[in-house]
Design an enzyme around this catalytic site. Sequence first.
Site, mmCIF file in Angstrom:
data_model
loop_
_atom_site.group_PDB
_atom_site.id
_atom_site.type_symbol
_atom_site.label_atom_id
_atom_site.label_comp_id
_atom_site.label_asym_id
_atom_site.label_seq_id
_atom_site.Cartn_x
_atom_site.Cartn_y
_atom_site.Cartn_z
ATOM 1 N N GLU A 17 2.814 -6.334 -8.002
ATOM 2 C CA GLU A 17 1.655 -5.478 -7.736
ATOM 3 C C GLU A 17 1.689 -4.924 -6.310
ATOM 4 O O GLU A 17 2.430 -5.407 -5.449
ATOM 5 C CB GLU A 17 0.349 -6.281 -7.900
ATOM 6 C CG GLU A 17 -0.312 -6.172 -9.267
ATOM 7 C CD GLU A 17 -1.010 -4.826 -9.477
ATOM 8 O OE1 GLU A 17 -0.868 -3.927 -8.613
ATOM 9 O OE2 GLU A 17 -1.677 -4.664 -10.501
ATOM 10 N N ARG A 97 -10.517 -14.374 -8.399
ATOM 11 C CA ARG A 97 -9.442 -14.198 -7.418
ATOM 12 C C ARG A 97 -9.444 -12.791 -6.864
ATOM 13 O O ARG A 97 -10.029 -11.866 -7.430
ATOM 14 C CB ARG A 97 -8.081 -14.482 -8.058
ATOM 15 C CG ARG A 97 -7.653 -13.473 -9.125
ATOM 16 C CD ARG A 97 -6.191 -13.672 -9.496
ATOM 17 N NE ARG A 97 -5.720 -12.825 -10.584
ATOM 18 C CZ ARG A 97 -5.290 -11.573 -10.448
ATOM 19 N NH1 ARG A 97 -5.312 -10.988 -9.262
ATOM 20 N NH2 ARG A 97 -4.850 -10.892 -11.501
ATOM 21 N N ASN A 99 -7.748 -9.201 -6.088
ATOM 22 C CA ASN A 99 -6.826 -8.337 -6.822
ATOM 23 C C ASN A 99 -6.368 -7.209 -5.892
ATOM 24 O O ASN A 99 -6.075 -7.456 -4.723
ATOM 25 C CB ASN A 99 -7.484 -7.821 -8.108
ATOM 26 C CG ASN A 99 -6.449 -7.404 -9.155
ATOM 27 O OD1 ASN A 99 -5.480 -8.130 -9.375
ATOM 28 N ND2 ASN A 99 -6.643 -6.269 -9.795
ATOM 29 N N ASP A 193 -4.093 1.437 -13.772
ATOM 30 C CA ASP A 193 -3.985 0.271 -12.897
ATOM 31 C C ASP A 193 -4.005 0.737 -11.439
ATOM 32 O O ASP A 193 -4.997 1.262 -10.976
ATOM 33 C CB ASP A 193 -2.708 -0.493 -13.273
ATOM 34 C CG ASP A 193 -2.680 -1.918 -12.776
ATOM 35 O OD1 ASP A 193 -3.310 -2.210 -11.745
ATOM 36 O OD2 ASP A 193 -2.009 -2.762 -13.391
#
Length: 282
Positions: A17, A97, A99, A193
């Site tokens: 990512e 969490r 991101n 995304d």
Amino acid sequence: MRPGPEVAVRERAELGEGPTWDAAAGRLIWVDVLSSRVHTYDPADGRRTVTTTEQHVGAAKPRAGGGLVVNLRDGIGLYDADGTFSWLVREPVSGRRGNDAAVSPDGALWAGTMRYDEAEGGGNLSRFAPDGTATGVLDAVTVSNGTGWSPDGRLMYYIDTPTLRIDVFDVDGERVLGRRPFAVVEPGSGWPDGLTVDADGCVWVAFWDGAAVRRYAPDGRVDRIVHLPVRRPTACVFGGADLRDLYISTARTGLDAPHPLSGSLLVLPDAGRGLPGVPFAG
């Protein structure tokens, strides 16, 4: 004929990512969220480094004075240039969490969160000033992802993946307002995304389960689709000395039979013209 995607770094990242170009160091930074690793890659000489973090890491960005700012499970952490770690803001929430994250033109970190079970509305988006002052931007976010600014800094683009939209805001100093759809994704194309904005004001979006990166013109029209061999690209950024190569992170998590390149860092040479990144000012 335009060149197709190539392999920059062959890797087996579970959830690659957040590729980010670090201009000061001449290298690309990206993370493997679920393996708690921060990768770097220098395209000039092929040199790589891998740093393991103590928590899942959603994003890593360069700092103005060297080192990294990281969006971890329990908050925002800082690595100094010598590798020393400290917390900028620690605010653990059970089941949640960090991101994706991005640095705004003024040097602040805009960091998103999500729940591990992806429960609707379980995440948020916050702005972190260099001194650690946190300001809530969006609540009730499900999977906080791509964030980026127009070349003139007057617009901010944002993706909460399950909405199947790329949204746009007007920027008013440190605030954003006037949220509205910039583009709506048709079902069956994958899930929007990570994103990056180029020097022409076009928005490039990686499509999870869509095996493609799309470029949207400033009016929201799709004007280019780059097909990829891997099913789950996650994010993209322009890098290289002249910011003309588009780097694309990918994932293999959740796939029964991932493509051999799933989890690798891909590159689309001479794809366009990127915007210079801004390091975190803290």
